[in-house]
Design an enzyme around this catalytic site. Structure first.
Site, short mmCIF file in Angstrom:
data_model
loop_
_atom_site.label_atom_id
_atom_site.label_comp_id
_atom_site.label_asym_id
_atom_site.label_seq_id
_atom_site.Cartn_x
_atom_site.Cartn_y
_atom_site.Cartn_z
N PRO A 124 -3.46 3.73 -1.35
CG PRO A 124 -5.02 2.79 -2.85
CD PRO A 124 -4.16 3.98 -2.52
CB CYS A 125 -1.72 0.12 2.88
SG CYS A 125 -2.27 1.41 3.85
#
Length: 347
Positions: free
Chosen positions: A89-90
């Site tokens: 996840p960013c």
């Protein structure tokens, strides 16, 4: 981009999303044993594109929370897997996500490193936003490097790759980490992949936009298409933004991005229906700012192959596209990893 190598090396991908990285690695010659993803619609997209395709035979789509996923369920012994890949996840490292890093509960780097330890693949590939390489995260990156080294891996590079330099008609910088067991790292080109010719929006969308205008019986269609095409030849698109389920309907990003889309003849205020489901041509094709993009066209801007289909309602499908990793970038990196495996085998 077509597949360039024999399907020879195995891959498991985590946080697979709609399959952007998977499609690119497949084209580079990796045969996926499993695609692991938590989102139901994305899992359905993965199944729709792999289950009946003989080239993807044996690929399991696993809907699971990565924090709870048991790698032993893959039935692989340590060291059997060639490549463990994923786009963790960013938000922990993006400006939109407040860059909380390790303090963000969505940070899955620790879990990814646990999987590296449990599976001991020959190579590891992790992609994330450019913000991960900001100076503020230097201590965290160093911890990750030390952990990989302690697990028996050598870093090949940790660089920002700009998608537009690999045939993707979009500004989309991504931070890519590649690490390999030393016997394979010795054969890896420790530089960014060779750049590829630039593709502008007009080139990428010409055929699909032409088909959309041809599908309506309207005397304005020909002139509207020509106006759009002239502008769309001016450059590449701004970064597509998928957003999150917490926000409203799909559109093409914040105000600055909408202005950039406007310069390319595209209206960024929403996403159009596909031609066979177009209910309002005025909204989808003849807005003053230009045509809106369909989900299929947004996928072309991400570099997906035209035959890749997306499941779920329009907003859910668009979010899958907007959050994806461009397949041509994954393919370029995958080709480097594949070449190192081949060279090690010859050595």
């Amino acid at each position: 981009m077509p597949r360039v190598n024999e399907l020879k090396y195995t891959s498991v991908e985590v946080c697979a999303g709609a399959g952007g990285q998977a499609a690119g690695l497949h084209n580079a010659g990796f045969k996926h044993a499993a695609l692991i993803e938590i989102d139901k619609d994305a899992c359905q997209t993965l199944r729709a594109n792999t289950s009946s395709n003989p080239e993807w035979a044996g690929c399991k789509v696993i809907e699971a929370d990565l924090k709870l996923f048991d790698p032993h369920s893959l039935g692989m012994a340590k060291g059997d897997l060639d490549l463990l890949a994923g786009g963790v996840p960013c938000p922990p490292f993006s400006a939109a996500g407040r860059q909380l890093g390790r303090d963000d509960e969505r940070d899955l780097f620790p879990r990814m490193l646990e999987l590296v330890d449990e599976l001991q693949p020959k190579a590891v590939m992790i992609e994330n936003v450019r913000g991960l390489l900001d100076p503020k995260f230097a201590p965290y990156r160093q911890e990750i490097r030390k952990e990989l080294e302690s697990l028996g891996y050598e870093e090949c590079y940790w660089e920002v790759l700009e998608a537009r330099k690999y045939g993707v008609p979009q500004l989309r910088p991504r931070a890519i980490l590649v690490a390999m067991k030393p016997e394979y790292a010795a054969h890896f080109e420790h530089t960014k992949p060779e750049e590829r010719p630039e593709v502008v929006v007009g080139e990428a969308l010409h055929d699909s936009m032409r088909a959309r205008y041809d599908a309506v019986d309207d005397p304005r269609a020909e002139l509207a298409f020509k106006r759009w095409y002239e502008k769309a030849l001016e450059g590449v698109a701004p970064t597509l933004v998928g957003g999150s389920k917490k926000h409203g309907g799909a559109d093409l990003g914040p105000t600055r991005a909408k202005r950039a889309w406007g310069d390319l003849g595209v209206c960024g205020l929403g996403v159009a229906n596909e031609p066979d489901d177009m209910k309002d041509p005025e909204r989808d094709l003849f807005a003053a700012a230009g045509p809106k993009l369909t989900v299929t066209q947004a996928a072309l801007i991400q570099g997906f192959p035209s035959e890749w289909k997306f499941s779920g309602r329009k907003t859910a499908a668009y979010r899958q596209v907007g959050n994806a990793f461009p397949p041509p970038v994954a393919q370029a990196v995958g080709e480097q990893i594949y070449a190192a495996f081949e060279a090690a085998g010859r050595g």
